[in-house]
Every structure is written in C-alpha cells, then in structure tokens.
Scaffold this motif. Structure first.
Motif, PDB file in Angstrom:
ATOM      1  N   UNK A  30      38.482  92.657  16.080  1.00 16.89           N
ATOM      2  CA  UNK A  30      38.524  94.475  16.394  1.00 16.89           C
ATOM      3  C   UNK A  30      36.887  94.365  16.657  1.00 16.89           C
ATOM      4  N   UNK A  31      35.990  94.094  16.179  1.00 14.76           N
ATOM      5  CA  UNK A  31      34.496  94.343  16.389  1.00 14.76           C
ATOM      6  C   UNK A  31      34.078  93.981  17.859  1.00 14.76           C
ATOM      7  N   UNK A  32      34.679  92.698  18.180  1.00 21.72           N
ATOM      8  CA  UNK A  32      34.510  92.118  19.605  1.00 21.72           C
ATOM      9  C   UNK A  32      35.036  93.073  20.659  1.00 21.72           C
ATOM     10  N   UNK A  33      36.378  93.515  20.380  1.00 25.55           N
ATOM     11  CA  UNK A  33      36.962  94.382  21.179  1.00 25.55           C
ATOM     12  C   UNK A  33      36.293  95.734  21.180  1.00 25.55           C
ATOM     13  N   UNK A  34      35.760  96.096  20.305  1.00 24.92           N
ATOM     14  CA  UNK A  34      35.008  97.350  20.148  1.00 24.92           C
ATOM     15  C   UNK A  34      34.070  97.361  21.200  1.00 24.92           C
ATOM     16  N   UNK A  35      33.159  96.368  20.999  1.00 29.31           N
ATOM     17  CA  UNK A  35      32.013  96.240  21.776  1.00 29.31           C
ATOM     18  C   UNK A  35      32.339  95.841  23.512  1.00 29.31           C
ATOM     19  N   UNK A  61      31.873 108.328  27.703  1.00 27.24           N
ATOM     20  CA  UNK A  61      32.427 108.452  26.348  1.00 27.24           C
ATOM     21  C   UNK A  61      33.363 109.580  26.315  1.00 27.24           C
ATOM     22  N   UNK A  62      34.555 109.191  27.008  1.00 24.84           N
ATOM     23  CA  UNK A  62      35.742 110.177  26.884  1.00 24.84           C
ATOM     24  C   UNK A  62      36.391 110.422  25.592  1.00 24.84           C
ATOM     25  N   UNK A  63      37.330 111.546  25.293  1.00 25.47           N
ATOM     26  CA  UNK A  63      38.228 111.416  24.069  1.00 25.47           C
ATOM     27  C   UNK A  63      38.878 110.260  23.734  1.00 25.47           C
ATOM     28  N   UNK A  64      39.503 109.534  25.047  1.00 28.28           N
ATOM     29  CA  UNK A  64      40.443 108.345  24.749  1.00 28.28           C
ATOM     30  C   UNK A  64      39.688 107.168  24.603  1.00 28.28           C
ATOM     31  N   UNK A  65      38.564 106.968  25.099  1.00 26.12           N
ATOM     32  CA  UNK A  65      37.459 105.931  24.832  1.00 26.12           C
ATOM     33  C   UNK A  65      36.900 106.009  23.259  1.00 26.12           C
ATOM     34  N   UNK A  66      36.618 107.259  22.650  1.00 25.24           N
ATOM     35  CA  UNK A  66      36.183 107.335  21.416  1.00 25.24           C
ATOM     36  C   UNK A  66      37.290 107.199  20.549  1.00 25.24           C
ATOM     37  N   UNK A  67      38.438 107.604  20.772  1.00 25.85           N
ATOM     38  CA  UNK A  67      39.539 107.386  19.834  1.00 25.85           C
ATOM     39  C   UNK A  67      40.010 105.930  19.782  1.00 25.85           C
ATOM     40  N   UNK A  68      40.075 105.303  20.996  1.00 22.15           N
ATOM     41  CA  UNK A  68      40.339 103.740  21.075  1.00 22.15           C
ATOM     42  C   UNK A  68      39.367 103.061  20.302  1.00 22.15           C
ATOM     43  N   UNK A  69      38.170 103.391  20.435  1.00 26.25           N
ATOM     44  CA  UNK A  69      37.008 102.657  19.706  1.00 26.25           C
ATOM     45  C   UNK A  69      36.963 102.955  18.085  1.00 26.25           C
ATOM     46  N   UNK A  70      37.421 104.106  17.747  1.00 21.98           N
ATOM     47  CA  UNK A  70      37.740 104.383  16.591  1.00 21.98           C
ATOM     48  C   UNK A  70      39.014 103.584  15.815  1.00 21.98           C
ATOM     49  N   UNK A  71      39.863 103.445  16.610  1.00 23.14           N
ATOM     50  CA  UNK A  71      40.966 102.611  16.325  1.00 23.14           C
ATOM     51  C   UNK A  71      40.576 101.104  15.731  1.00 23.14           C
ATOM     52  N   UNK A  72      39.818 100.757  17.070  1.00 22.33           N
ATOM     53  CA  UNK A  72      39.227  99.510  16.668  1.00 22.33           C
ATOM     54  C   UNK A  72      38.662  99.158  15.438  1.00 22.33           C
ATOM     55  N   UNK A  95      28.475 103.860  12.400  1.00 20.93           N
ATOM     56  CA  UNK A  95      27.461 105.017  12.276  1.00 20.93           C
ATOM     57  C   UNK A  95      26.996 105.121  13.749  1.00 20.93           C
ATOM     58  N   UNK A  96      26.898 104.028  14.494  1.00 19.05           N
ATOM     59  CA  UNK A  96      26.750 104.221  15.958  1.00 19.05           C
ATOM     60  C   UNK A  96      27.883 104.952  16.771  1.00 19.05           C
ATOM     61  N   UNK A  97      29.005 104.637  16.145  1.00 17.92           N
ATOM     62  CA  UNK A  97      30.371 105.737  16.849  1.00 17.92           C
ATOM     63  C   UNK A  97      30.179 106.872  16.327  1.00 17.92           C
ATOM     64  N   UNK A  98      29.868 107.039  14.950  1.00 18.69           N
ATOM     65  CA  UNK A  98      29.805 108.546  14.535  1.00 18.69           C
ATOM     66  C   UNK A  98      28.862 109.322  15.214  1.00 18.69           C
ATOM     67  N   UNK A  99      27.879 108.621  15.661  1.00 20.18           N
ATOM     68  CA  UNK A  99      26.350 109.125  16.346  1.00 20.18           C
ATOM     69  C   UNK A  99      26.842 109.757  17.835  1.00 20.18           C
TER      70      UNK A  99
END
Length: 178
Positions: A30-35, A61-72, A95-99
């Motif tokens: 999941x971390x690799x998928x995230x990056x 950084x669309x809401x969809x990309x941020x949501x999918x990133x959070x899921x990962x 922390x990077x995603x929260x920022x």
C-alpha cells in the motif's frame, strides 16, 4: 538513486521493491501504491502546468486523489503491528498527506478570500496553519519546513496576512524565443 549511481546496471524496480519491503514491511504494497499514484498524478499535472503556481494545485491534489491516497495509507496502517517501526514509518508518511490536505483547503479558502475578504475564512486558514505548525513541531522531518511557511514566495497568498505576489504579464520581448 545512490545505488544506481554506484552501479547503473542495477534493476531500479528491484531497488524500489527492496526499499519498500525493508522500510515498511507488511505495509510495503500500500505504501508503494500511495507513492506511485501520487507520482503518476504529479507527472500528468506537470505535463500541462509548468508555471501555474500554488493556486493550481487543487487540479493535482483533487478530493478523489486525496481520498484514494488516504485509503492506501489506511490499508498500510492496518497491515503493520502496533508499536512497530513500520507503524511509525507509516505514521510519518501520513503526516505528509495531512499537510497536503490542509494546504489544499487553504488554497481553496484563500482563492475565495482574495476575491472577497471574510474574517471567518481567515480564521479557518489561520487554524489550518496552526495545525500545520503542530505537524511540523511533532514530526519535524516529515515536512520540508523552509519553503512551506506562509511568508515564503512559494506560499504567497495562502495566509490572510501575506497576499499573493503581483505577477507582471509576460511581454513578447521578455520571452526567450531562441
């Protein structure tokens, strides 16, 4: 990169797989998928937007990309043992995603604010910057704090006390056409 500089014949994908596995253990996938998803989105964005500035970032950084990133990252967090080094590393990435989420909210809010100043919007932006400061203070190496303060040119316009820089329109004589 250092390994490829040392030996350019190495397999870059094998190096990355080793990095993710050693660094994130059961959360490697999941971390690799995230990056990789963020990098793919960034590459598509920069192919179209070389000089757009921070106010174009919501297109990346669309809401969809941020949501999918959070899921990962949620999947990554669920995959690691509590209290493990892997858990701390996934939290560091979080922390990077929260920022990013806070900055995107500020971009949207300040885009409206500069059109019509509203103290409730300014308060929310200041609250977001306080949350960013807390992230920086609790995890200082997760965010490159130097260029991301509201007083820097990179962040111009993302705080009610620091208006966007005035940009002059390029003239044909200013362009390098050679």
């Amino acid at each position: 990169m250092a390994q490829l500089v040392w030996d350019p014949n190495k397999d870059a994908q094998a190096i990355l797989a080793d990095y993710y596995q050693r660094g994130f253990g059961p959360a490697a996938g999941p971390v690799r998928e995230y990056y990789e998803a963020l990098e793919k989105a960034r590459m598509a964005f920069t192919a179209k937007n070389l000089d757009g500035g921070v106010f174009l970032f919501p297109e990346l950084y669309t809401p969809e990309l941020l949501r999918e990133s959070q899921g990962r990252l949620d999947r990554a967090a669920a995959a690691v043992p509590a209290g493990s080094v892997y858990q701390r590393r996934v939290a560091f990435v979080q922390v990077g995603l929260d920022y990013t989420r806070l900055i995107m909210e500020n971009v949207t809010l300040m885009g409206r604010y500069w059109k019509k100043k509203d103290e409730s919007v300014a308060k929310q932006v200041r609250d977001n910057w306080a949350a960013i400061d807390k992230l920086i203070n609790t995890t200082p190496y997760a965010i490159n704090v130097g260029p991301v303060r509201p007083i820097t040119p990179r962040m111009a316009g993302l705080h009610p006390d620091y208006p966007p820089a005035k940009v002059k329109k390029a003239r044909a004589v200013d362009l390098d056409l050679n």
